[in-house]
Enzyme design. Structure first.
Site, PDB file in Angstrom:
ATOM      1  N   THR A 186     130.091  54.326  48.190  1.00 28.36           N
ATOM      2  CA  THR A 186     128.729  53.789  48.357  1.00 28.36           C
ATOM      3  C   THR A 186     128.640  52.573  47.444  1.00 28.36           C
ATOM      4  O   THR A 186     129.414  52.442  46.502  1.00 28.36           O
ATOM      5  CB  THR A 186     127.671  54.816  47.911  1.00 28.36           C
ATOM      6  OG1 THR A 186     127.873  55.069  46.529  1.00 28.36           O
ATOM      7  CG2 THR A 186     127.782  56.107  48.696  1.00 28.36           C
ATOM      8  N   TRP A 233     101.050  56.176  48.569  1.00 25.68           N
ATOM      9  CA  TRP A 233     102.292  55.418  48.694  1.00 25.68           C
ATOM     10  C   TRP A 233     102.135  54.212  49.599  1.00 25.68           C
ATOM     11  O   TRP A 233     101.583  54.325  50.691  1.00 25.68           O
ATOM     12  CB  TRP A 233     103.397  56.307  49.260  1.00 25.68           C
ATOM     13  CG  TRP A 233     103.911  57.319  48.294  1.00 25.68           C
ATOM     14  CD1 TRP A 233     103.463  57.507  47.007  1.00 25.68           C
ATOM     15  CD2 TRP A 233     104.954  58.267  48.512  1.00 25.68           C
ATOM     16  NE1 TRP A 233     104.161  58.528  46.420  1.00 25.68           N
ATOM     17  CE2 TRP A 233     105.089  59.016  47.307  1.00 25.68           C
ATOM     18  CE3 TRP A 233     105.782  58.564  49.579  1.00 25.68           C
ATOM     19  CZ2 TRP A 233     106.025  60.031  47.175  1.00 25.68           C
ATOM     20  CZ3 TRP A 233     106.715  59.575  49.439  1.00 25.68           C
ATOM     21  CH2 TRP A 233     106.840  60.301  48.249  1.00 25.68           C
ATOM     22  N   GLU A 268     127.220  58.165  53.472  1.00 26.24           N
ATOM     23  CA  GLU A 268     127.330  59.631  53.350  1.00 26.24           C
ATOM     24  C   GLU A 268     127.171  60.341  54.689  1.00 26.24           C
ATOM     25  O   GLU A 268     127.394  61.541  54.783  1.00 26.24           O
ATOM     26  CB  GLU A 268     126.240  60.154  52.393  1.00 26.24           C
ATOM     27  CG  GLU A 268     126.466  59.831  50.929  1.00 26.24           C
ATOM     28  CD  GLU A 268     125.821  58.514  50.497  1.00 26.24           C
ATOM     29  OE1 GLU A 268     125.656  57.619  51.359  1.00 26.24           O
ATOM     30  OE2 GLU A 268     125.507  58.375  49.311  1.00 26.24           O
ATOM     31  N   LYS A 310     103.744  53.147  44.260  1.00 26.21           N
ATOM     32  CA  LYS A 310     102.764  54.221  44.084  1.00 26.21           C
ATOM     33  C   LYS A 310     101.469  53.618  43.564  1.00 26.21           C
ATOM     34  O   LYS A 310     101.362  53.265  42.399  1.00 26.21           O
ATOM     35  CB  LYS A 310     103.321  55.286  43.147  1.00 26.21           C
ATOM     36  CG  LYS A 310     104.532  55.958  43.756  1.00 26.21           C
ATOM     37  CD  LYS A 310     105.126  57.020  42.869  1.00 26.21           C
ATOM     38  CE  LYS A 310     106.414  57.530  43.475  1.00 26.21           C
ATOM     39  NZ  LYS A 310     107.629  56.912  42.955  1.00 26.21           N
TER      40      LYS A 310
HETATM   41  P1  ADP Z   1     124.047  51.462  50.110  1.00 26.41           P
HETATM   42  O1  ADP Z   1     123.039  50.483  50.670  1.00 26.41           O
HETATM   43  O2  ADP Z   1     123.566  52.227  48.908  1.00 26.41           O
HETATM   44  O3  ADP Z   1     125.422  50.991  50.050  1.00 26.41           O
HETATM   45  P2  ADP Z   1     124.472  52.503  52.680  1.00 26.41           P
HETATM   46  O4  ADP Z   1     125.059  51.230  53.050  1.00 26.41           O
HETATM   47  O5  ADP Z   1     125.161  53.757  53.023  1.00 26.41           O
HETATM   48  O6  ADP Z   1     124.184  52.608  51.165  1.00 26.41           O
HETATM   49  O7  ADP Z   1     122.999  52.473  53.198  1.00 26.41           O
HETATM   50  C1  ADP Z   1     122.233  53.607  53.447  1.00 26.41           C
HETATM   51  C2  ADP Z   1     120.780  53.300  53.329  1.00 26.41           C
HETATM   52  O8  ADP Z   1     120.425  52.131  54.072  1.00 26.41           O
HETATM   53  C3  ADP Z   1     119.890  54.375  53.881  1.00 26.41           C
HETATM   54  O9  ADP Z   1     119.757  55.438  52.977  1.00 26.41           O
HETATM   55  C4  ADP Z   1     118.602  53.623  54.124  1.00 26.41           C
HETATM   56  O10 ADP Z   1     117.841  53.504  52.934  1.00 26.41           O
HETATM   57  C5  ADP Z   1     119.088  52.251  54.521  1.00 26.41           C
HETATM   58  N1  ADP Z   1     119.046  52.102  55.977  1.00 26.41           N
HETATM   59  C6  ADP Z   1     120.052  52.267  56.862  1.00 26.41           C
HETATM   60  N2  ADP Z   1     119.649  51.998  58.110  1.00 26.41           N
HETATM   61  C7  ADP Z   1     118.345  51.658  58.031  1.00 26.41           C
HETATM   62  C8  ADP Z   1     117.341  51.269  58.982  1.00 26.41           C
HETATM   63  N3  ADP Z   1     117.613  51.153  60.272  1.00 26.41           N
HETATM   64  N4  ADP Z   1     116.116  51.000  58.509  1.00 26.41           N
HETATM   65  C9  ADP Z   1     115.817  51.091  57.203  1.00 26.41           C
HETATM   66  N5  ADP Z   1     116.713  51.449  56.268  1.00 26.41           N
HETATM   67  C10 ADP Z   1     117.954  51.726  56.669  1.00 26.41           C
END
Ligand code: ADP
Length: 542
Positions: free
Chosen positions: A185, A444, A330, A439
């Site tokens: 990640t 929210w 994940e 918040k």
């Molecule tokens: P990181 O950004 O921490 O590397 P990932 O690339 O795995 O992690 O991204 C996952 C996160 O991206 C999700 O938990 C969510 O917050 C966000 N995300 C993914 N797809 C969408 C979407 N279509 N709309 C809004 N948020 C999204």
């Protein structure tokens, strides 16, 4: 009583074997980082992936060893995905956009034995090579003619390694729960954590990706995953393309809208996939040049929320269906996707568009629920928002080397860190990441909703919203905007624009203009860095 059907381990090499036997001539087109284009087909991929497996064995990689790639989407990267995982090693896709310290951490943590890198990343790796404790061999993904002069010790040339092998190789069979690939990640909080996929999880994920209600990849599809192979498995597209025998277009290091568009038209791309930033650029390019999208019929958008204006333009102006998807590293990553179900298909177009702005309904194999802080499941009413939990056979059980401890609760739910609600039709909507939600007076405010509404303003190129301390309300939203070239925008004008798009009490208390926003290695706005930039900011006194 047990069933009496064959035990056929679900291994990713089966996809390539299937493509080789049934779709040998379906094309794979690859843009090369050293310049130029390479074309072959699944027969060629199969032959060279086998040679890659032989070469890796010769270099000392065995079952369970980590073979790292630092590479753009290319045919060679595909060969390593199938070659390394197919022989029982673990393909570790390293994201080259991470900071050097994170790269050192990840490569050491994964204990990568072999690092296979594009020529573009040689200078980056040269700088950190002395800190990499486990890498024994560097392989540069070029032919002999392009082999750079490098300080990487004993650097090998990929094409020479491939040429030296016979290709006389059969994919081994082993337990389908064997580790297949590893992806970290991006570490928006703390150190990056490794997600270790199994052959079984990737296989099942692919079967679902192939469904018409999901990616809809078929043998007649021409698919271009602009989403990188080092980011959440390129959303599973490389496996799905082979599983379907689809034509596969790999864009290499090319991300500028003009060249992407040229490739898209030339190759007759029908499905493509990327984060919203890429499509923002593409739509501007189309607008400026008056061109169309050729044979494109579906664009997958995920990774961040797709703004309503983007979905509308693709569909109404260019006749390209938007499939808005949600997932994370994940979750392999497919979690939910916004194709229509029976309940919504006859609703008015503008209501359907509202639903498309949500993050979609769970795909088969993924269970989803929303819980409040006390662990009570919230009603599916489209309003009650709380923590989004998921579980299923391609959802993480624990991070690599058990980093971060237990990842699941007692009911096997994985907490995504997203705040969301689910509506009566089954569509899930992300309202925020738990740590980004604003918040205000105990209620929210969704930073995502505000941002999406703000980017609909013609003078706004990019927008982000963060919560800033407020003496009365705890936090109030600050809108940070990158204006379009030559444009200006004021706080009053922006609030006027937002007035009919969000609740009145959500309207930002102030507007800050910046020339650029900080981004993470996966191209998302880094709220952490933005909050740091604005840590001394306070709202003007009313
Ligand atoms: P990181 O950004 O921490 O590397 P990932 O690339 O795995 O992690 O991204 C996952 C996160 O991206 C999700 O938990 C969510 O917050 C966000 N995300 C993914 N797809 C969408 C979407 N279509 N709309 C809004 N948020 C999204």
């Amino acid at each position: 009583m047990l069933g009496q059907m064959q035990d056929w381990p679900l291994l990713v090499s089966r996809f390539l074997e299937h493509a080789n036997v049934n779709h040998p001539n379906s094309e794979i087109v690859s843009q090369l980082p050293e310049g130029g284009e390479f074309r072959y087909n699944y027969r060629g991929l199969s032959e060279r992936a086998k040679k890659c497996a032989q070469a890796l064995t010769r270099l000392g990689a065995g079952s369970g060893d980590r073979v790292a790639t630092m590479a753009w989407n290319s045919h060679r990267h595909m060969e390593i995905w199938f070659g390394a995982s197919g022989m029982g090693a673990v393909t570790h896709t390293v994201n080259p956009r991470l900071f050097p310290e994170q790269l050192v951490y990840i490569i050491n943590h994964a204990e990568d034995k072999i690092l296979m890198l594009d020529i573009s990343f040689v200078p980056l790796i040269e700088k950190i090579a002395s800190q990499l404790k486990t890498v024994e061999k560097y392989v540069i993904l070029v032919g002999k003619d392009h082999m750079p002069d490098t300080s990487l010790e004993g650097a090998l040339c990929y094409e020479e390694l491939i040429e030296a092998e016979s290709g006389d190789y059969s994919w081994p069979s082993f337990d389908e729960n064997t580790a297949c690939s590893l992806c970290y990640t991006s570490g928006t909080t703390g150190n990056p954590k490794g997600v270790l996929y199994s052959h079984r999880s990737n296989f099942l994920h692919t079967l679902v990706a192939l469904s018409g209600d999901t990616l809809g990849v078929g043998a007649r599809t021409t698919i271009m995953p602009v989403v990188p192979m080092f980011h959440a498995n390129a959303w599973g597209i490389p496996y799905a393309a082979a599983g379907a025998g689809a034509k596969l277009v790999l864009n290499g290091p090319i991300h500028d809208p003009e060249t992407l568009h040229t490739i898209m038209l030339k190759e007759g791309v029908t499905i493509t996939a990327a984060v919203p930033t890429i499509w923002l650029g593409m739509l501007k390019h189309l607008e400026a040049t008056g061109q169309d999208c050729g044979k494109l019929s579906v664009v997958m958008i995920g990774g961040s929320a797709a703004p309503r204006s983007m979905i509308e333009t693709f569909q109404n102006k260019y006749g390209v269906r938007v499939n808005h998807a949600w997932g994370m590293t994940e979750t392999s990553p497919l979690g939910s996707l916004g194709t229509e179900n029976q309940a919504i298909c006859d609703l008015p177009e503008d209501v359907k568009l509202d639903i498309q702005c949500k993050q979609g309904r769970p795909v088969l194999g993924v269970e989803m629920c929303v819980q409040d802080e006390d662990g009570n499941e919230l009603p599916r009413d489209g309003k009650s928002s709380g923590r989004l939990l998921v579980r299923g056979p391609w959802i993480i059980k624990s991070y690599f080397k058990n980093e971060g401890g237990e990842a699941l609760d007692d009911d096997n739910w994985f907490d995504t860190g997203d705040v969301s609600c689910i509506d009566e039709y089954g569509y899930m909507q992300i309202t925020d990441r738990a740590k980004d939600v604003i918040k205000s007076g105990g209620e929210w405010i969704s930073s995502i909703d505000l941002e999406n509404a703000a980017v609909g303003h013609p003078s706004v190129a990019e927008a982000a919203v963060i919560g800033i301390f407020h003496p009365k309300w705890d936090e109030r939203p600050l809108l940070v905007v990158v204006p379009e070239k030559g444009a200006t925008v004021s706080h009053a004008e922006m609030n006027e624009f937002l007035m009919d798009k969000v609740a009145k009490w959500w309207l930002p208390d102030d507007l800050a203009i910046v020339t650029e926003l900080p981004h993470t290695a996966t191209g998302k706005i880094s709220k952490k860095d933005l909050r740091a930039e604005f840590k001394d900011y306070s709202f003007p006194k009313a």
